[in-house]
Design a protein around this motif. Structure first.
Motif, PDB file in Angstrom:
ATOM      1  N   LYS A   3      47.792  34.311  50.175  1.00 13.74           N
ATOM      2  CA  LYS A   3      48.736  33.424  50.830  1.00 13.74           C
ATOM      3  C   LYS A   3      49.779  32.966  49.826  1.00 13.74           C
ATOM      4  CE  LYS A   3      45.507  31.598  54.305  1.00 13.74           C
ATOM      5  NZ  LYS A   3      44.904  30.364  54.869  1.00 13.74           N
ATOM      6  N   ILE A   4      51.031  33.201  50.167  1.00 18.85           N
ATOM      7  CA  ILE A   4      52.151  32.762  49.333  1.00 18.85           C
ATOM      8  C   ILE A   4      52.783  31.574  50.032  1.00 18.85           C
ATOM      9  CG2 ILE A   4      54.391  33.410  48.389  1.00 18.85           C
ATOM     10  CD1 ILE A   4      53.337  36.316  48.359  1.00 18.85           C
ATOM     11  N   ASN A   5      52.746  30.423  49.374  1.00 17.71           N
ATOM     12  CA  ASN A   5      53.191  29.179  49.996  1.00 17.71           C
ATOM     13  C   ASN A   5      54.384  28.574  49.259  1.00 17.71           C
ATOM     14  OD1 ASN A   5      50.921  29.285  51.773  1.00 17.71           O
ATOM     15  ND2 ASN A   5      49.636  28.355  50.190  1.00 17.71           N
ATOM     16  N   ILE A  29      49.045  37.886  53.489  1.00 18.71           N
ATOM     17  CA  ILE A  29      48.618  39.281  53.491  1.00 18.71           C
ATOM     18  C   ILE A  29      47.198  39.357  54.038  1.00 18.71           C
ATOM     19  CG2 ILE A  29      48.159  41.313  52.071  1.00 18.71           C
ATOM     20  CD1 ILE A  29      51.125  40.569  52.295  1.00 18.71           C
ATOM     21  N   GLN A  30      47.000  40.239  55.017  1.00 22.61           N
ATOM     22  CA  GLN A  30      45.708  40.342  55.679  1.00 22.61           C
ATOM     23  C   GLN A  30      44.686  41.080  54.820  1.00 22.61           C
ATOM     24  OE1 GLN A  30      47.795  42.374  58.778  1.00 22.61           O
ATOM     25  NE2 GLN A  30      47.311  40.803  60.295  1.00 22.61           N
ATOM     26  N   LYS A  31      43.457  40.631  54.883  1.00 23.98           N
ATOM     27  CA  LYS A  31      42.364  41.216  54.110  1.00 23.98           C
ATOM     28  C   LYS A  31      42.027  42.616  54.628  1.00 23.98           C
ATOM     29  CE  LYS A  31      37.731  39.995  52.404  1.00 23.98           C
ATOM     30  NZ  LYS A  31      38.116  39.813  50.999  1.00 23.98           N
ATOM     31  N   LEU A  65      44.964  33.536  46.030  1.00 19.76           N
ATOM     32  CA  LEU A  65      44.188  34.768  46.176  1.00 19.76           C
ATOM     33  C   LEU A  65      42.726  34.384  46.341  1.00 19.76           C
ATOM     34  CD1 LEU A  65      44.099  37.874  46.156  1.00 19.76           C
ATOM     35  CD2 LEU A  65      43.813  37.772  43.669  1.00 19.76           C
ATOM     36  N   GLU A  66      42.187  34.708  47.515  1.00 19.19           N
ATOM     37  CA  GLU A  66      40.805  34.313  47.841  1.00 19.19           C
ATOM     38  C   GLU A  66      40.592  32.816  47.580  1.00 19.19           C
ATOM     39  OE1 GLU A  66      38.925  36.070  49.472  1.00 19.19           O
ATOM     40  OE2 GLU A  66      39.109  38.180  49.000  1.00 19.19           O
ATOM     41  N   ASP A  67      41.531  32.013  48.083  1.00 17.23           N
ATOM     42  CA  ASP A  67      41.469  30.541  48.019  1.00 17.23           C
ATOM     43  C   ASP A  67      41.592  29.976  46.605  1.00 17.23           C
ATOM     44  OD1 ASP A  67      41.156  30.290  50.821  1.00 17.23           O
ATOM     45  OD2 ASP A  67      39.008  30.692  50.634  1.00 17.23           O
ATOM     46  N   LYS A  68      42.042  30.797  45.653  1.00 13.16           N
ATOM     47  CA  LYS A  68      42.265  30.306  44.292  1.00 13.16           C
ATOM     48  C   LYS A  68      43.735  30.464  43.954  1.00 13.16           C
ATOM     49  CE  LYS A  68      40.923  30.981  39.451  1.00 13.16           C
ATOM     50  NZ  LYS A  68      40.093  31.757  38.502  1.00 13.16           N
ATOM     51  N   ASN A  69      44.349  29.396  43.453  1.00  7.90           N
ATOM     52  CA  ASN A  69      45.758  29.439  43.094  1.00  7.90           C
ATOM     53  C   ASN A  69      45.918  30.170  41.761  1.00  7.90           C
ATOM     54  OD1 ASN A  69      48.470  29.069  42.731  1.00  7.90           O
ATOM     55  ND2 ASN A  69      48.417  26.846  42.689  1.00  7.90           N
ATOM     56  N   MET A 164      38.763  51.039  40.236  1.00 11.77           N
ATOM     57  CA  MET A 164      37.393  51.245  39.770  1.00 11.77           C
ATOM     58  C   MET A 164      36.534  49.997  39.896  1.00 11.77           C
ATOM     59  SD  MET A 164      36.025  52.269  35.964  1.00 11.77           S
ATOM     60  CE  MET A 164      36.934  53.795  35.864  1.00 11.77           C
ATOM     61  N   LYS A 165      37.109  48.842  39.574  1.00 10.99           N
ATOM     62  CA  LYS A 165      36.356  47.584  39.600  1.00 10.99           C
ATOM     63  C   LYS A 165      36.470  46.881  40.955  1.00 10.99           C
ATOM     64  CE  LYS A 165      34.850  46.336  35.973  1.00 10.99           C
ATOM     65  NZ  LYS A 165      33.608  46.635  35.235  1.00 10.99           N
ATOM     66  N   LEU A 166      36.970  47.612  41.954  1.00  7.13           N
ATOM     67  CA  LEU A 166      37.143  47.073  43.308  1.00  7.13           C
ATOM     68  C   LEU A 166      37.872  45.729  43.280  1.00  7.13           C
ATOM     69  CD1 LEU A 166      33.711  47.994  44.944  1.00  7.13           C
ATOM     70  CD2 LEU A 166      35.856  49.286  44.933  1.00  7.13           C
ATOM     71  N   PRO A 167      39.163  45.742  42.945  1.00 11.50           N
ATOM     72  CA  PRO A 167      39.934  44.494  42.846  1.00 11.50           C
ATOM     73  C   PRO A 167      40.076  43.803  44.196  1.00 11.50           C
ATOM     74  CG  PRO A 167      41.405  46.381  42.863  1.00 11.50           C
ATOM     75  CD  PRO A 167      40.014  46.940  42.760  1.00 11.50           C
ATOM     76  N   ASP A 168      40.341  42.515  44.146  1.00 11.44           N
ATOM     77  CA  ASP A 168      40.605  41.771  45.381  1.00 11.44           C
ATOM     78  C   ASP A 168      41.897  42.244  46.021  1.00 11.44           C
ATOM     79  OD1 ASP A 168      38.348  40.080  45.117  1.00 11.44           O
ATOM     80  OD2 ASP A 168      39.426  38.869  43.649  1.00 11.44           O
TER      81      ASP A 168
END
Length: 255
Positions: A3-5, A29-31, A65-69, A164-168
């Motif tokens: 979410k960009i606010n 951006i949708q998951k 990103l995933e509820d973290k600023n 490779m590390k399955l990023p968010d």
């Protein structure tokens, strides 16, 4: 998910050439979906991607990103959660290192730097498995320096390393723009396979209208830092996108 606010960004501040590109900009951006960001040169798409990645610092606002600023984190700290494939095939890899060494570097992405041996032999089977999924024969060239690979092979390797590390979040920064049409098609197909296999949330910048529609779930068009179109990819055609482009260009010429 992302979410960009109220994001704001100006360049050449406090000069006669100050440009405010974004002002109170919002976007979600949708998951597990691929969102294509399109628009003419100067519309803000590259700046937006760089602000998400952390290579350009925002003036104001939040990037959640995933509820973290993450808006004030360094680019290095964000890279633990964000994968990126660049336009230049050599930017996402270390050309002087081998494929195996590049894979090992990507595997150590979230670890603290140490002087321990780079390559962990017990991880090689996993690298081979990931490379086999590309179906380009790279798993048989582990000891080949990356500088000897073609542009398409390097971009495909960059893609595997970035995921490779399955990023968010995965950022695709016009990653086929430097490739010929045939190679671009191969890399886009491999990209689609990797994204869908791992359900990776993706933002893709593209100048290719057909690719934007064919390989994304959603189209977002920017113009001077504003969203002027936001549709599911299945609900718009290449011809309609090109007509919007032509109208915008005609407007800019007239003004």
């Amino acid at each position: 998910m992302l979410k960009i606010n109220n994001l704001s960004k100006s360049f050449n501040k406090e000069t006669d050439h100050e440009i405010q590109l974004f002002k109170n900009f919002n976007l979600e951006i949708q998951k597990n979906k691929c969102t294509a960001i399109i628009g003419s040169n100067g519309c803000g798409k590259s700046t937006l991607l760089n602000m998400i990645a952390g290579s350009i610092i925002l003036d104001d606002g939040e990037i959640m990103l995933e509820d973290k600023n993450i808006g004030r984190l360094t680019e290095e700290k964000r890279s633990v959660h964000i994968g990126r494939v660049y336009q230049n095939p050599s930017m996402g890899v270390s050309p002087s290192l081998t494929i195996l060494e590049n894979m090992s570097l990507a595997d150590k992405k979230s670890e603290r730097f140490t002087l321990k041996r780079l390559v962990k032999k017990n991880r090689i089977p996993e690298y081979i498995k990931l490379l086999k999924e590309l179906d380009l024969g790279l798993e048989n060239q582990l000891n080949t320096q990356v500088k000897y690979l073609s542009g398409g092979q390097r971009q495909s390797l960059s893609l595997v390393m970035a995921t490779m590390k399955l990023p968010d979040l995965l950022l695709l920064d016009e990653h086929t723009a430097a490739l010929d049409p045939k190679t671009s098609f191969v890399v886009m197909e491999k990209t689609k396979e990797v994204i869908e296999r791992h359900n990776i949330t993706t933002i893709m910048i593209s100048h290719n209208m057909k690719d934007a529609i064919d390989y994304s779930d959603r189209i977002v068009m920017l113009d001077k830092g504003k969203v002027i179109l936001d549709k599911d990819s299945k609900d718009i055609t290449e011809a309609e996108l090109m007509e919007i482009y032509r109208m915008r260009i005609s407007r800019d010429i007239a003004s």
